[in-house]
Design a protein around this motif. Structure first.
Motif, mmCIF file in Angstrom:
data_model
loop_
_atom_site.group_PDB
_atom_site.id
_atom_site.type_symbol
_atom_site.label_atom_id
_atom_site.label_comp_id
_atom_site.label_asym_id
_atom_site.label_seq_id
_atom_site.Cartn_x
_atom_site.Cartn_y
_atom_site.Cartn_z
ATOM 1 N N UNK A 143 9.274 6.497 18.580
ATOM 2 C CA UNK A 143 9.621 7.575 18.055
ATOM 3 C C UNK A 143 9.995 8.604 17.154
ATOM 4 N N UNK A 144 11.170 7.690 16.480
ATOM 5 C CA UNK A 144 11.948 7.886 15.339
ATOM 6 C C UNK A 144 10.807 7.439 14.068
ATOM 7 N N UNK A 145 10.988 8.653 12.712
ATOM 8 C CA UNK A 145 10.040 8.669 11.612
ATOM 9 C C UNK A 145 11.349 7.640 10.378
ATOM 10 N N UNK A 146 10.494 6.879 10.316
ATOM 11 C CA UNK A 146 11.179 5.498 9.442
ATOM 12 C C UNK A 146 11.233 5.778 7.460
ATOM 13 N N UNK A 147 11.975 5.527 6.881
ATOM 14 C CA UNK A 147 11.061 6.464 5.651
ATOM 15 C C UNK A 147 10.571 5.184 5.131
ATOM 16 N N UNK A 148 10.229 5.343 4.465
ATOM 17 C CA UNK A 148 8.951 4.340 3.917
ATOM 18 C C UNK A 148 8.023 4.424 2.492
ATOM 19 N N UNK A 149 7.709 3.645 2.122
ATOM 20 C CA UNK A 149 5.865 3.847 0.554
ATOM 21 C C UNK A 149 5.285 3.094 0.848
ATOM 22 N N UNK A 150 4.623 3.230 -0.066
ATOM 23 C CA UNK A 150 3.230 2.488 0.444
ATOM 24 C C UNK A 150 2.230 2.318 -1.382
ATOM 25 N N UNK A 151 2.083 0.669 -1.178
ATOM 26 C CA UNK A 151 0.744 1.144 -2.225
ATOM 27 C C UNK A 151 -0.670 -0.482 -1.937
ATOM 28 N N UNK A 152 -0.869 0.603 -2.552
ATOM 29 C CA UNK A 152 -2.677 0.266 -1.743
ATOM 30 C C UNK A 152 -3.364 -0.243 -3.462
ATOM 31 N N UNK A 153 -3.842 -0.756 -2.534
ATOM 32 C CA UNK A 153 -4.818 -1.647 -3.869
ATOM 33 C C UNK A 153 -5.807 -2.556 -2.672
ATOM 34 N N UNK A 154 -7.228 -2.142 -3.605
ATOM 35 C CA UNK A 154 -8.275 -2.417 -3.095
ATOM 36 C C UNK A 154 -8.545 -2.760 -1.286
ATOM 37 N N UNK A 155 -8.667 -3.683 -0.699
ATOM 38 C CA UNK A 155 -9.303 -3.740 0.800
ATOM 39 C C UNK A 155 -7.132 -3.790 1.514
ATOM 40 N N UNK A 156 -6.055 -3.790 0.159
ATOM 41 C CA UNK A 156 -4.519 -4.430 0.923
ATOM 42 C C UNK A 156 -3.587 -3.055 0.760
#
Length: 64
Positions: free
Chosen positions: A30-43
Motif C-alpha cells: 500500500x505504500x508508493x515506491x519511487x521507480x523509473x520505467x524503460x519501455x522498448x518493444x514488447x518489454x
C-alpha cells in the motif's frame, strides 16, 4: 508473498498487445515506491529507486 521474503530491485515485464507504457506506479503493502520505467518493444523494465523487501503477507503492485 505467501511465505519468506523477496528482495526486488528490477522487474522485467512483457508488454501485451499494443500497450505503450509511459510510466510505472509501484506500491508495496500500500505504500508508493519511487521507480523509473524503460519501455522498448514488447518489454518494460521497472527499476526501483532502492531495492525493496517483499515480506510474507505483503503485495507488490505495478501499474503501467
Amino acid at each position: 508473498m505467501k511465505s519468506g521474503k523477496l528482495v526486488v530491485g528490477v522487474l522485467d515485464l512483457a508488454v501485451m498487445g499494443e500497450l505503450k507504457p509511459a510510466r510505472a506506479a509501484v506500491r508495496l503493502a500500500g505504500r508508493p515506491l519511487p521507480a523509473s520505467l524503460v519501455a522498448s518493444g514488447a518489454r518494460a523494465e521497472v527499476r526501483l529507486a532502492t531495492e525493496a523487501v517483499v515480506n510474507q503477507g505483503e503485495t507488490l503492485e505495478v501499474v503501467l
